[in-house]
Every structure is written in structure tokens, then in C-alpha cells.
Design an enzyme around this catalytic site. Structure first.
Site, PDB file in Angstrom:
ATOM      1  N   TRP A   1      12.200  -8.792  47.087  1.00  0.00           N
ATOM      2  CA  TRP A   1      13.461  -8.069  47.299  1.00  0.00           C
ATOM      3  C   TRP A   1      14.171  -7.812  45.982  1.00  0.00           C
ATOM      4  CZ3 TRP A   1      11.764 -12.183  50.231  1.00  0.00           C
ATOM      5  CH2 TRP A   1      11.440 -11.881  51.573  1.00  0.00           C
TER       6      TRP A   1
ATOM      7  N   ALA B   1      10.677 -13.421  65.753  1.00  0.00           N
ATOM      8  CA  ALA B   1      11.612 -12.508  65.080  1.00  0.00           C
ATOM      9  C   ALA B   1      10.830 -11.295  64.590  1.00  0.00           C
ATOM     10  CB  ALA B   1      12.292 -13.199  63.906  1.00  0.00           C
TER      11      ALA B   1
ATOM     12  N   GLN C   1      18.069  -1.235  58.731  1.00  0.00           N
ATOM     13  CA  GLN C   1      17.072  -2.065  59.411  1.00  0.00           C
ATOM     14  C   GLN C   1      17.562  -2.417  60.799  1.00  0.00           C
ATOM     15  OE1 GLN C   1      16.198  -5.665  57.287  1.00  0.00           O
ATOM     16  NE2 GLN C   1      14.602  -4.690  56.036  1.00  0.00           N
TER      17      GLN C   1
ATOM     18  N   ARG D   1      18.998  -2.281  48.267  1.00  0.00           N
ATOM     19  CA  ARG D   1      17.986  -2.718  47.302  1.00  0.00           C
ATOM     20  C   ARG D   1      18.268  -2.111  45.938  1.00  0.00           C
ATOM     21  NH1 ARG D   1      13.393  -4.147  50.650  1.00  0.00           N
ATOM     22  NH2 ARG D   1      14.411  -5.267  52.355  1.00  0.00           N
TER      23      ARG D   1
ATOM     24  N   VAL E   1       8.727 -16.813  58.503  1.00  0.00           N
ATOM     25  CA  VAL E   1       7.966 -16.922  59.755  1.00  0.00           C
ATOM     26  C   VAL E   1       6.609 -17.588  59.506  1.00  0.00           C
ATOM     27  CG1 VAL E   1       9.019 -14.986  60.996  1.00  0.00           C
ATOM     28  CG2 VAL E   1       7.090 -14.557  59.460  1.00  0.00           C
TER      29      VAL E   1
ATOM     30  N   HIS F   1      18.334  -7.535  53.596  1.00  0.00           N
ATOM     31  CA  HIS F   1      17.805  -7.383  54.953  1.00  0.00           C
ATOM     32  C   HIS F   1      18.882  -7.829  55.932  1.00  0.00           C
ATOM     33  CE1 HIS F   1      15.606 -11.349  53.616  1.00  0.00           C
ATOM     34  NE2 HIS F   1      16.908 -11.449  53.549  1.00  0.00           N
TER      35      HIS F   1
HETATM   36  C1  2NL Z   1      10.089  -6.154  57.963  1.00  0.00           C
HETATM   37  C2  2NL Z   1       9.858  -7.516  58.474  1.00  0.00           C
HETATM   38  C3  2NL Z   1      10.909  -9.354  59.510  1.00  0.00           C
HETATM   39  C4  2NL Z   1      12.028 -11.268  60.346  1.00  0.00           C
HETATM   40  C5  2NL Z   1      12.080 -10.007  59.798  1.00  0.00           C
HETATM   41  C6  2NL Z   1      13.470 -13.214  60.705  1.00  0.00           C
HETATM   42  C7  2NL Z   1      14.764 -13.672  60.702  1.00  0.00           C
HETATM   43  C8  2NL Z   1      15.001 -15.010  60.841  1.00  0.00           C
HETATM   44  C9  2NL Z   1      13.970 -15.875  60.986  1.00  0.00           C
HETATM   45  C10 2NL Z   1      12.721 -15.370  60.983  1.00  0.00           C
HETATM   46 CL1  2NL Z   1      16.585 -15.623  60.831  1.00  0.00          CL
HETATM   47  N1  2NL Z   1      12.470 -14.069  60.849  1.00  0.00           N
HETATM   48  N2  2NL Z   1      13.247 -11.897  60.573  1.00  0.00           N
HETATM   49  C11 2NL Z   1      10.827 -11.851  60.645  1.00  0.00           C
HETATM   50  C12 2NL Z   1       9.673 -11.165  60.360  1.00  0.00           C
HETATM   51  C13 2NL Z   1       9.689  -9.908  59.795  1.00  0.00           C
HETATM   52  O1  2NL Z   1      11.022  -8.097  58.952  1.00  0.00           O
HETATM   53  O2  2NL Z   1       9.164  -5.519  57.538  1.00  0.00           O
HETATM   54  N3  2NL Z   1      11.314  -5.663  57.971  1.00  0.00           N
HETATM   55  C14 2NL Z   1      11.642  -4.366  57.496  1.00  0.00           C
END
Ligand code: 2NL
Length: 346
Positions: free
Chosen positions: A156, A314, A217, A203, A260, A177
Site C-alpha cells: 500500500w 472477509a 472499495q 493511495r 486473512v 482500504h
Molecule cells: C482486495 C482484497 C480484501 C479483506 C479485504 C478484511 C478485513 C478485516 C479482516 C480480514 Cl477487518 N479481511 N478484508 C480481506 C481479504 C481481501 O480485499 O483486493 N481489495 C480491493
């Protein structure tokens, strides 16, 4: 004398209907009844008449005076009425006239897709919440298993706020995010949790056709007893079919996100070429649309949620990417360039 009175009568009464306004009427009054008016002068000259004619002429002159005075008032009333009518006519509003045309606006394509995606999850029982765009290092990174000075931060490019605290740290940033709000939500609420969070993220980018320093997002989170990867797949499969057509197939492959375990990416078969390979899917037949995974146990522990009791899935996706794929938009900068020729197409 009587003859003069008779001439005066017919002249005066002849003129009166032709007087167009109060000003002309006043001139008429002055010329007959004024101090030097013709009738006034005749009345004055009565005394010069021999006594035998005086009585008859006097009566005639006085009744002519009365007649002219009545005619004057009558005409005055009539003219006032005409004047009023004219004023009313002038100031009258025609409520049946068409109004000024209003320039109709429309929702920004981002707003449209944001509402459309949020509505799909809302129907599946997810709450919709929003959160702050200025965040702290803790919520944006640390709470998500991204420690300071860890190479994972390189995923990021961050816009930091120019603020230094007492300890010499620079802890404020523009969220990269929507995940920090997920942490905030879990701190406040106990499972069962079903929530989606749409919003702006930032960003530090050199902008080009595929990168903007601000975009949107939508992230989702489900925490409960017995949440498994099967729930994740079922929910996101339904979402893909609602947005891209019920004949969609989905593909899950391994991916990595620090928050994750395991992490996956989800792709759909190309809705243009149905998987044969085309320009939209770059000949792949598959289009990656989101990242997801099972919430890391350390993330759950940090918000006082026991990972031995609760599990969660998530996911997160970039919102602009959806209309870009659907409508063949090849430059993300068009979204925020404020060019009506682009915006009016949606
Ligand atoms: C992507 C992928 C993701 C998450 C966001 C998330 C949030 C919490 C805990 C665990 Cl608090 N996961 N969010 C998980 C996997 C992928 O985004 O490409 N976003 C544009």
C-alpha cells in the site's frame, strides 16, 4: 343665452365619451366647470341679463351644471375601472405557462455501482456502514497484521498526514482500504456480524489509466459461529451472478493478504466471450474481481473475539473496476475528471 347653453351642453356631452384618461377628463372639467370655464363664465354673466330672462336662464344653467357634474363623476368612475383593468392585465400571472426547463442531473457512475453492490449484500442480510477517511496507523495497518517496518506495507503506497505526535510518530494517514472500519466495527459489536463498507480510499500513486490516488472499495465481513469457506464461496457466487448475470461461473485461487488465512482471489468467467478469450479478459477467459479470505485469528483476537469460538470471512473489491469491465471504460481517470461528455453516458 338659452341657445348658448344648449350648444355648450351638446358639445360637452359629445366630448365626454371620447376622453381617454383621467388627465383628459380633468382638462375637460377645467374647460367647462373650472374658475374660468365656459359654463362658469355663463353663470357669472347671468346677472347682466334682463330680469325677465334671468330666472329661466338661471334654472337652465344650473341644471346644465348639475348634469355636467354627474357626467363628470360617471366618466371618472368608468375611467378608473378601465385603468384598474389595464393594471391587472399587466401584472397577471399565467399559471398555465410552461416553467423554465430544469437541467436534469444524474447519479455519478461510482454512486450507481456503489448503491447497486451494497443493495445486493443488503438483500443477503448485510448491514451497510461508512467510516472515516482519515485514519490511524493502528486501524489501517497494525490491527490488520501489518506491523511497522514490515515488508507487507509495501502493498500500500500511503498518503501520510503531516502531523507528528508527542512521541515523534506520524500516526495519521488517508485510509488505503476500507478495512480499518471493519476493525472499528468489530470493537463495538459482538458477533453475529454481517456488514459491508463502501467508501473512498487513497493511495500515493503516479496516476495512469489503471491507477488513481482516490478510488472506491466495498469491503464485507461476516463473523459468527460456524462461518466457513463454504459460506464465503456461496455469498460471493451469489453476488457475482447478481451483478454479472446468472450464467456466471466463478473461480477461486490462492492469494495473499496479511489479514486473512487462507486468502483467495475470485474470478468470473468473462461475461463478454463466455470464457473463450477476448479483449475484456485479455484472452484469459477469466476476470479477477475481488480478494477474500477467512479472517486471520490474530485479527479476531485483537478485537477481543475468541477465534476458537468465532470464525469469519472477509472480502474486498475495487468499485470502479466493475463499470470499467461492464462498459469497456479503459481509463480510471475518466471517473473523476468531471467531463460531462463521459458522465452523461451513465
Ligand atoms: C482486495 C482484497 C480484501 C479483506 C479485504 C478484511 C478485513 C478485516 C479482516 C480480514 Cl477487518 N479481511 N478484508 C480481506 C481479504 C481481501 O480485499 O483486493 N481489495 C480491493
Amino acid at each position: 343665452m338659452l341657445k348658448a347653453l344648449e350648444q355648450l351642453r351638446s358639445k360637452a356631452l359629445d366630448e365626454i365619451p371620447r376622453l381617454k384618461d383621467l388627465k383628459e377628463l380633468e382638462a375637460w372639467r377645467v374647460s367647462y366647470l373650472g374658475r374660468k370655464g365656459t359654463l362658469t363664465q355663463l353663470l357669472r354673466s347671468l346677472s347682466e341679463l334682463p330680469i325677465d330672462q334671468r330666472r329661466e336662464a338661471g334654472t337652465a344653467a344650473n341644471s346644465l351644471k348639475a348634469l355636467l357634474e354627474t357626467s363628470l363623476t360617471e366618466r371618472q368612475e368608468a375611467l378608473k375601472k378601465i385603468e384598474l383593468e389595464r393594471l391587472l392585465q399587466q401584472s397577471r400571472i399565467d399559471v398555465t405557462l410552461p416553467g423554465y426547463p430544469v437541467r436534469l442531473g444524474r447519479l455519478h457512475p461510482t454512486t450507481q455501482i456503489l448503491r447497486e453492490t451494497a443493495a445486493v449484500f443488503a438483500e443477503m442480510g448485510f448491514e451497510i456502514v461508512e467510516g472515516p477517511e482519515v485514519e490511524t496507523d493502528y486501524y489501517n495497518f497494525e490491527a490488520l497484521n501489518i506491523p511497522k517496518d514490515h515488508p507487507a506495507r509495501d502493498m500500500w503506497d500511503t498518503l501520510w498526514i503531516d502531523y507528528t505526535n508527542d512521541k515523534g510518530e506520524r500516526p495519521m494517514l488517508m485510509r488505503t482500504h476500507t478495512s480499518p472500519m471493519q476493525i472499528r466495527f468489530m470493537e463495538k459489536r459482538d458477533p453475529p456480524i454481517r456488514v459491508v463498507m463502501p467508501g473512498k480510499v487513497y493511495r500515493y500513486e503516479a496516476t495512469d489509466a489503471r491507477h488513481e490516488s482516490m478510488f472506491h472499495q466495498l469491503e464485507g465481513l461476516a463473523v459468527d459461529k460456524g462461518i466457513t469457506m463454504a459460506r464465503l464461496k456461496g455469498t460471493l457466487y451469489e453476488f457475482a451472478r447478481r451483478l454479472f448475470g446468472t450464467d456466471r461461473k466463478v473461480r477461486f485461487r490462492c492469494d495473499y493478504f496479511p489479514f486473512v488465512e487462507p486468502g483467495v482471489e475470485m474470478a468470473i468467467d468473462c461475461f463478454i466471450c463466455k470464457g473463450n478469450g477476448c479483449r475484456v479478459c485479455s484472452g484469459e477467459g477469466w476476470i479477477e474481481i475481488l480478494g477474500a479470505g477467512m479472517v486471520h485469528p490474530d485479527v479476531l483476537r485483537r478485537v477481543n473475539c475468541d477465534p476458537e469460538v468465532y470464525t469469519g470471512f472477509a472480502f474486498g473489491m475495487g468499485l470502479e473496476r466493475i463499470p470499467m469491465l461492464k462498459y469497456g471504460i479503459d481509463d480510471i481517470r475518466l471517473f473523476y475528471g468531471n467531463d460531462l461528455r463521459f458522465l452523461e453516458q451513465f
